[in-house]
Structures are given as structure tokens and as C-alpha cells.
Scaffold this active site. Structure first.
Site, PDB file in Angstrom:
ATOM      1  N   ASP A 197       0.854  -1.193   0.000  1.00  0.00           N
ATOM      2  CA  ASP A 197       0.000   0.000   0.000  1.00  0.00           C
ATOM      3  C   ASP A 197       0.890   1.243   0.000  1.00  0.00           C
ATOM      4  O   ASP A 197       1.767   1.377   0.850  1.00  0.00           O
ATOM      5  CB  ASP A 197      -0.874  -0.053   1.262  1.00  0.00           C
ATOM      6  CG  ASP A 197      -1.700   1.209   1.431  1.00  0.00           C
ATOM      7  OD1 ASP A 197      -1.949   1.898   0.420  1.00  0.00           O
ATOM      8  OD2 ASP A 197      -2.095   1.512   2.582  1.00  0.00           O
ATOM      9  N   ASP A 199      -4.169   3.802   2.837  1.00  0.00           N
ATOM     10  CA  ASP A 199      -5.600   3.476   3.008  1.00  0.00           C
ATOM     11  C   ASP A 199      -5.798   2.004   3.382  1.00  0.00           C
ATOM     12  O   ASP A 199      -6.928   1.535   3.472  1.00  0.00           O
ATOM     13  CB  ASP A 199      -6.412   3.854   1.751  1.00  0.00           C
ATOM     14  CG  ASP A 199      -6.055   2.996   0.555  1.00  0.00           C
ATOM     15  OD1 ASP A 199      -5.120   2.149   0.659  1.00  0.00           O
ATOM     16  OD2 ASP A 199      -6.704   3.146  -0.505  1.00  0.00           O
ATOM     17  N   GLU A 252      -7.622 -20.537 -16.769  1.00  0.00           N
ATOM     18  CA  GLU A 252      -7.850 -21.147 -15.471  1.00  0.00           C
ATOM     19  C   GLU A 252      -8.725 -22.373 -15.687  1.00  0.00           C
ATOM     20  O   GLU A 252      -9.819 -22.265 -16.244  1.00  0.00           O
ATOM     21  CB  GLU A 252      -8.582 -20.169 -14.557  1.00  0.00           C
ATOM     22  CG  GLU A 252      -8.866 -20.785 -13.217  1.00  0.00           C
ATOM     23  CD  GLU A 252      -9.763 -19.926 -12.346  1.00  0.00           C
ATOM     24  OE1 GLU A 252      -9.572 -19.943 -11.136  1.00  0.00           O
ATOM     25  OE2 GLU A 252     -10.659 -19.262 -12.885  1.00  0.00           O
ATOM     26  N   ASP A 310      -1.798  -1.188  -3.771  1.00  0.00           N
ATOM     27  CA  ASP A 310      -2.144  -0.425  -4.977  1.00  0.00           C
ATOM     28  C   ASP A 310      -1.009  -0.472  -6.003  1.00  0.00           C
ATOM     29  O   ASP A 310       0.046  -1.057  -5.759  1.00  0.00           O
ATOM     30  CB  ASP A 310      -2.498   1.026  -4.599  1.00  0.00           C
ATOM     31  CG  ASP A 310      -1.468   1.644  -3.659  1.00  0.00           C
ATOM     32  OD1 ASP A 310      -0.269   1.381  -3.868  1.00  0.00           O
ATOM     33  OD2 ASP A 310      -1.862   2.367  -2.714  1.00  0.00           O
ATOM     34  N   ASP A 352      -9.939 -15.911 -16.772  1.00  0.00           N
ATOM     35  CA  ASP A 352     -10.560 -16.328 -15.524  1.00  0.00           C
ATOM     36  C   ASP A 352     -11.800 -17.184 -15.774  1.00  0.00           C
ATOM     37  O   ASP A 352     -12.692 -16.781 -16.528  1.00  0.00           O
ATOM     38  CB  ASP A 352     -10.979 -15.055 -14.754  1.00  0.00           C
ATOM     39  CG  ASP A 352     -11.662 -15.370 -13.444  1.00  0.00           C
ATOM     40  OD1 ASP A 352     -10.959 -15.803 -12.529  1.00  0.00           O
ATOM     41  OD2 ASP A 352     -12.892 -15.178 -13.344  1.00  0.00           O
ATOM     42  N   ASP A 370      -5.315 -10.207 -15.961  1.00  0.00           N
ATOM     43  CA  ASP A 370      -6.372 -11.165 -15.646  1.00  0.00           C
ATOM     44  C   ASP A 370      -7.645 -10.718 -16.375  1.00  0.00           C
ATOM     45  O   ASP A 370      -8.098  -9.584 -16.179  1.00  0.00           O
ATOM     46  CB  ASP A 370      -6.597 -11.136 -14.128  1.00  0.00           C
ATOM     47  CG  ASP A 370      -7.067 -12.458 -13.579  1.00  0.00           C
ATOM     48  OD1 ASP A 370      -7.813 -13.150 -14.286  1.00  0.00           O
ATOM     49  OD2 ASP A 370      -6.694 -12.790 -12.438  1.00  0.00           O
ATOM     50  N   HIS A 377      -4.257 -17.059  -5.348  1.00  0.00           N
ATOM     51  CA  HIS A 377      -5.131 -16.280  -4.473  1.00  0.00           C
ATOM     52  C   HIS A 377      -6.429 -17.008  -4.135  1.00  0.00           C
ATOM     53  O   HIS A 377      -7.222 -16.515  -3.346  1.00  0.00           O
ATOM     54  CB  HIS A 377      -5.455 -14.948  -5.160  1.00  0.00           C
ATOM     55  CG  HIS A 377      -6.289 -15.171  -6.391  1.00  0.00           C
ATOM     56  ND1 HIS A 377      -5.798 -15.820  -7.506  1.00  0.00           N
ATOM     57  CD2 HIS A 377      -7.574 -14.902  -6.666  1.00  0.00           C
ATOM     58  CE1 HIS A 377      -6.762 -15.921  -8.402  1.00  0.00           C
ATOM     59  NE2 HIS A 377      -7.850 -15.360  -7.918  1.00  0.00           N
ATOM     60  N   ASP A 378      -6.674 -18.153  -4.756  1.00  0.00           N
ATOM     61  CA  ASP A 378      -7.880 -18.926  -4.471  1.00  0.00           C
ATOM     62  C   ASP A 378      -7.599 -20.093  -3.530  1.00  0.00           C
ATOM     63  O   ASP A 378      -8.468 -20.951  -3.323  1.00  0.00           O
ATOM     64  CB  ASP A 378      -8.484 -19.481  -5.770  1.00  0.00           C
ATOM     65  CG  ASP A 378      -9.107 -18.387  -6.614  1.00  0.00           C
ATOM     66  OD1 ASP A 378      -9.607 -17.407  -6.042  1.00  0.00           O
ATOM     67  OD2 ASP A 378      -9.087 -18.523  -7.850  1.00  0.00           O
TER      68      ASP A 378
HETATM   69  C1  BGC Z   1     -10.890 -16.400  -9.648  1.00  0.00           C
HETATM   70  C2  BGC Z   1     -11.503 -16.206  -8.322  1.00  0.00           C
HETATM   71  C3  BGC Z   1     -12.851 -15.562  -8.536  1.00  0.00           C
HETATM   72  C4  BGC Z   1     -13.709 -16.348  -9.517  1.00  0.00           C
HETATM   73  C5  BGC Z   1     -14.839 -15.541 -10.018  1.00  0.00           C
HETATM   74  C6  BGC Z   1     -11.816 -17.399 -10.275  1.00  0.00           C
HETATM   75  O1  BGC Z   1     -11.371 -18.047 -11.252  1.00  0.00           O
HETATM   76  O2  BGC Z   1      -9.572 -16.890  -9.609  1.00  0.00           O
HETATM   77  O3  BGC Z   1     -10.715 -15.450  -7.471  1.00  0.00           O
HETATM   78  O4  BGC Z   1     -13.510 -15.487  -7.324  1.00  0.00           O
HETATM   79  O5  BGC Z   1     -12.984 -16.725 -10.623  1.00  0.00           O
HETATM   80  O6  BGC Z   1     -14.375 -14.578 -10.901  1.00  0.00           O
END
Ligand code: BGC
Length: 580
Positions: A57, A61, A290, A65, A236, A134, A356-357
Site C-alpha cells: 500500500d 488506506d 484457469e 495499490d 478467468d 487477468d 489467491h484462491d
Molecule cells: C478467480 C476467483 C474468482 C472467480 C470468479 C476465479 O477463477 O480466480 O478469485 O472469485 O474466478 O471470478
């Protein structure tokens, strides 16, 4: 349905996107042409994933960023990585932290401005780091102008940008929603007396890919970013974009092949080919999807070069192996080996253990107890960086960051966790059990602020962080690890360099050794006359390995205990790469 999907519902789609290539779908293509000698920058690249909200950051905040990332570009460069995959940075009301886009050609206010983005891209390119964006186009935000128009009336020109079901026809057939409190993917909208579809949260309505106008808008948006000079796209949840839009009732037992019913529809390859023609073929960009669909054939269909669709995809089958109750190393070996052999001669895959998932790599696949956290983090990084496929390394894993194990629901932010908590509450679920489960599995474990130093909030922010910092930051942080020659961080750098210096670790043939060893993962990588042996003890005990080769004659290139001579008895979580 509820029962089958319970474990994954709030975990996100790890299983759903990934149950995907189970053994029933392993028909590897037989008519293959050798293209593994076909060298490409994106095969040789090591990708570092940045979840911008959690990285750095710059303005106090509490939210990471773009300027924060800019301030850390030298750090990123120092890792030796070639590309950064940036999670979504577009305008968004942040129901799902940017995966609900309200304007694809603008920057989220929390993250900065388009000028900041341009400066970031420039700073990366000056350092020879590529940027992968992404692209979230299975759905948009319900606050996107398209959706606002679409929902306003049945005759609005944007109506067909989304999936609507007129209420006069009765209720549509049930569809499961990953993030909905009621698990119901149809949301009734009184404005036009109709239901709209949302596979994810109510604020993430699914876009209608059957509409050519929508598709052209998306391609033009992608060209906008490619014209700016970005170097790649991560698609995604794209498998979900192609679905049966007659929305039939599903037959009994369909859950076993969830993706076949919910995604990977007959037009998927038409869309990808069209996208390739309209966008990818015009630029030097890398592309990654993905998820891989339901079978190996699905996966090959997306990534084989002659298909002219994508460069690679990432399978979920292996990330789903690690469970709170533990996992079988034999299973892990079997799954990775299956994927490697299916793509040995044709096509290419991504390799990863976290993103991140997922909760933290070391907490799931290694051992985050103080005695083993560092060793097992190094071991797992040795693994990812010595396998065939493009490695994706998630921020913080180079430091061995571990799960935060939050115990109060108030500490969580993730829509999947919060909405499933609500669901459990409303349906009389066992909340104690649920909280124990998410402490290990929630995506928020992987999203706690990056641990830069031992200052308050780990040097991530001068304000209040959007998600609590893991209290172990006083011990685990980049500044401390910079100073220590054998830290996780410096080991990671060495391992990245080893891969970059040795094409055998990128392109080499993979052979599994000592297949039935329940503790050690051993394999060789061979290419153009050079042969590397990788030995990884996945357990907290000494373990024997039978490689069938005289390892004493080999040269130890890296070892997480710092040894230069190794034997066939590996110490706990020992990792070694030997050139034979
Ligand atoms: C992303 C997730 C997201 C989901 C909905 C996934 O493929 O990696 O973080 O919540 O798609 O967009």
C-alpha cells in the site's frame, strides 16, 4: 448436490474447475507431433503472481495499490522472475475483490489511475519483466453499464449480453452458484420480471457469450490492453463461458462431471479460436486459462499448438489433493505424473501449488510448524521450479508465508467464505465445524498482507490493513530474509536461477523414480545430454529413497540443508537437485 459440493463451495471452485480431469477423462491424444523442442519464452518464463490488494500500500488506506507495486519493482526483479500475473485491477465494487468488473478499461480507484498503470507497465518493461493481465469475462459486475442497461427492460439492446429467463415461463431449472448464500445461481429481478444467471455471486451476472456483439466488445477491450503493451492474458473461469443456454434439467449424478454440465459447452473452442484470431494472433502475448475442463482431451483441445487457441492452462486436480486431514504423497505423485505424461509430447501446462484462491502452499502441502516451515517451503519451491510446465509462484510463497488461521468470522473478507457462513447459519449447519474448516482452507489465508518487514502491519501499510496481517510477520518477512544467505527468499532466488540456467529443467523429459515410495518424490529431468535428479522428502521424518543411480557421483546443485554431498537417506523435508 449440496452435500457433494459442500467442501468446495466456499473454498471456491478448486474442485469444480478441477475435479475436471479425473481418471475417467484421461484419454491422452495419440496422434501427436513432437513439439516439446519447440522453444517459447512463455515456456521458459517463471511467473510471479501479485494479488495487488495484498502486496504493498502506497497511500495508507490499507489497500495495496499500483504505486505500491511500482515501489517494489526492484524486489520483483531480484527474484529473477520473468513475468507478473496481476489479479484484476479494473474498476470494481469489489464484491469479489476485482473479479466483478464494472469497467474493463479503467483502473479500480483503490488501486490508482491509468497513469499509474502506464508507469507500472513501463517500469516492468524497463526491467525486462512481462505483465500478464487477468481477464474476467465469464461474468461482469452487476454495476457494469451493460448490466444496468440489460436489466432495465426486456427490449434494451444490451438485454442479450446476459442470460435472462422470463418469470412467465416459471422458475428455470436449478443451477448451483458457487458464491450465493442460497447456492442458487438464478436471481429474480423485479425490474423486468425475470431471473438472471450468476454462477458466482449475485453481483457477478454471467455474460452471454452466444451474443457476437458481446464477444466483439470483449475482444476490443483485450486489444485495448494489448495495444498498451501488456504481454499476456489469464482467462478467468473461462470454461464456464460456454454453457448449454437452453438450461435443461441435469440428469442424476451429473455432479461427478460438473464441468461437463456447467461449462465447456460446444462453442468453447469456437470462442477461443475467435479470440485467438481477433486478439492473440495480432500480438506477442502469452495466454493461460484457469481450469482445464473435464478431461485430458478438453485440456489438449485448449492448449495444443495446432489448435490455435491458448498457450497453456492450469489444472486444478492437484491443488485439490491437500485437505485439512492431510493428503497422500503417492496420490500427489500420481496426479503430477499423469499430467506430465499427458503433455509430454504435445501441449503445455502451468505448474503451481497455490494462488489467491487457495490457502498457503506451505500450510497445505508442507508443514508450517516452526521446525519445518522454512525447510518445507524451500522443498515445495524446489518442486514447482523443477517440473515441466511454466511455474506460477504466488506472492509470499518465496518467503514461506503461512496460513493466518483466523478464528472469528469478522476477520474474513472473502465473499465465498462469508456467504457460505451465512448459508450454514440459515440452514442449521455446524458453524463450529465450518469455522475449523475455513481456518485451514479459506482463500483469505492466501490474501493476508505481504510481509515486508517487522514494522507495524509488516510494512505493508501505514494505515489499517484491509485484511489482518499474519502476526508471524515479526519472524517471517522479506527484510529479515534479505540479510540471511540461506533464507527462503534467497533459496527461492537460487532455485529460479537454476531453472533459468538449465533448459533441462524447463524442457527435459520427466521420469518418476521410486514410484511407490510413500514419502519421497524422486524424478529425473533429461534434455540434450544433461540429466538432473530431483529428490524431495515430503515428510517430517528421515526417508529412504531408491533411485537406482549412484548419486554420490552426481553434483549437488542445490540443497535446502546446504549440503554438498547427499545420500539416499533424506532428512525431513529435504530437497536436492543433483546433476548426474
Ligand atoms: C478467480 C476467483 C474468482 C472467480 C470468479 C476465479 O477463477 O480466480 O478469485 O472469485 O474466478 O471470478
Amino acid at each position: 448436490m449440496k452435500k457433494t459440493l459442500y467442501s468446495t463451495a466456499f473454498l471456491f471452485a478448486a474442485s469444480l474447475l478441477g475435479t475436471s480431469c479425473n481418471s475417467s477423462g484421461t484419454k491422452a491424444t495419440t496422434t501427436i507431433s513432437k513439439d516439446s523442442s519447440n522453444k517459447k519464452w512463455w515456456k521458459e518464463a517463471v511467473v510471479y503472481q501479485i494479488y495487488p490488494r495484498s502486496f504493498k500500500d502506497s497511500d495508507g488506506d490499507g489497500i495495496g495499490d499500483l504505486k505500491g507495486i511500482i515501489s517494489k519493482l526492484d524486489y520483483i526483479k531480484s527474484l529473477g522472475v520473468d513475468a507478473v500475473w496481476l489479479n484484476p485491477i479494473y474498476s470494481s465494487p469489489n464484491d469479489d475483490n476485482g473479479y466483478d468488473v464494472s469497467d474493463y478499461q479503467n483502473i479500480m480507484e483503490d488501486f490508482g489511475t491509468m497513469e499509474d498503470f502506464d508507469a507500472l507497465l513501463k517500469g516492468m518493461h524497463e526491467r525486462n519483466i512481462k505483465l500478464v493481465m487477468d481477464i474476467v469475462v465469464n461474468h461482469s459486475s452487476d454495476e457494469h453499464e451493460w448490466f444496468k442497461q440489460s436489466r432495465s427492460s426486456k427490449t434494451n439492446p444490451y438485454r442479450n449480453y446476459y442470460h435472462w429467463w422470463d418469470a412467465e415461463r416459471g422458475k428455470p431449472n436449478y443451477r448451483y452458484s458457487l458464491f450465493d448464500v442460497n447456492h442458487d445461481a438464478w436471481k429474480y429481478d423485479s425490474a423486468s420480471n425475470a431471473y438472471y444467471l450468476h454462477y458466482f455471486s449475485q453481483k457477478q451476472p454471467d455474460l452471454n457469450w452466444e451474443n457476437p456483439k458481446l464477444r466483439q466488445e470483449i475482444y476490443s477491450m483485450m486489444r485495448f490492453w494489448a495495444d498498451k503493451g501488456v504481454d499476456g492474458f489469464r482467462l478467468d473461469a473461462f470454461g464456464f463461458a460456454a454453457k448449454d443456454t437452453s438450461f435443461p434439467a441435469f440428469p442424476k449424478g451429473f455432479e461427478k462431471n460438473f464441468m461437463q454440465y456447467y461449462a465447456m459447452g460446444p462453442h468453447l473452442h469456437d470462442y477461443l479460436k475467435e479470440m485467438n484470431q481477433e486478439v492473440f494472433s495480432k500480438y506477442n502475448v502469452m495466454t493461460v486459462a484457469e481450469g482445464t475442463g473435464n478431461t485430458m482431451e478438453d485440456a489438449h483441445g485448449m492448449v495444443d499448438e495446432d489448435r490455435k487457441e491458448l498457450n497453456m492452462a492450469y489444472p486444478f486436480e492437484w491443488v485439490d489433493i491437500a485437505r485439512p486431514e492431510g493428503y497422500s504423497i503417492l496420490h500427489l505423485k500420481q496426479v503430477f505424473t499423469k499430467w506430465d505424461s499427458a503433455f509430454a509430447d504435445k501441449g503445455w501446462m502451468a505448474v503451481f501449488l497455490a494462488n489467491h484462491d487457495q490457502a498457503r502452499m506451505v500450510s497445505r502441502f508442507g508443514n508450517d510448524k516452526p521446525a519445518f516451515r522454512e525447510l518445507s517451503s524451500k522443498m515445495l519451491n524446489t518442486f514447482i521450479l523443477s517440473m515441466r510446465g511454466t511455474p506460477y509462484c504466488y506472492l509470499g510463497d518465496e518467503l514461506g508465508m503461512s496460513n493466518a488461521y483466523f478464528s472469528a468470522i469478522e476477520d474474513y473478507n472473502d465473499v465465498a467464505t462469508l456467504n457460505e457462513y451465512e448459508h450454514q447459519k440459515q440452514t442449521g449447519g455446524d458453524l463450529k465445524k465450518f469455522m475449523q474448516h475455513v481456518a485451514f482452507t479459506s482463500r483469505d489465508n492466501g490474501r493476508t498482507p505481504f510481509q515486508w518487514d517487522s514494522a507495524v502491519h509488516a510494512g505493508f501499510t501505514t494505515g489499517k490493513p484491509w485484511l489482518k496481517t499474519n502476526p508471524n510477520y515479526t519472524m517471517i518477512n522479506a527484510a529479515a530474509q534479505e540479510k540471511e544467505a540461506n533464507s527462503c527468499l534467497n533459496y527461492f532466488r537460487k532455485m529460479v536461477k537454476l531453472r533459468k540456467d538449465n533448459p533441462a529443467l524447463v524442457y527435459g523429459k520427466y521420469t518418476l523414480l521410486d514410484k511407490d515410495n510413500p514419502a519421497v518424490y524422486a524424478y529425473t529431468r533429461e534434455h540434450e545430454g544433461r540429466k538432473f535428479l530431483v529428490l524431495l522428502n515430503f515428510t517430517a521424518k528421515d526417508a529412504n529413497v531408491k533411485t537406482g543411480v549412484d548419486i554420490s557421483k552426481g553434483k549437488v546443485l542445490i540443497n535446502n540443508y546446504g549440503a554438498t554431498v547427499v545420500s539416499e537417506i533424506l532428512k525431513p523435508y529435504e530437497a536436492v537437485v543433483i546433476e548426474l
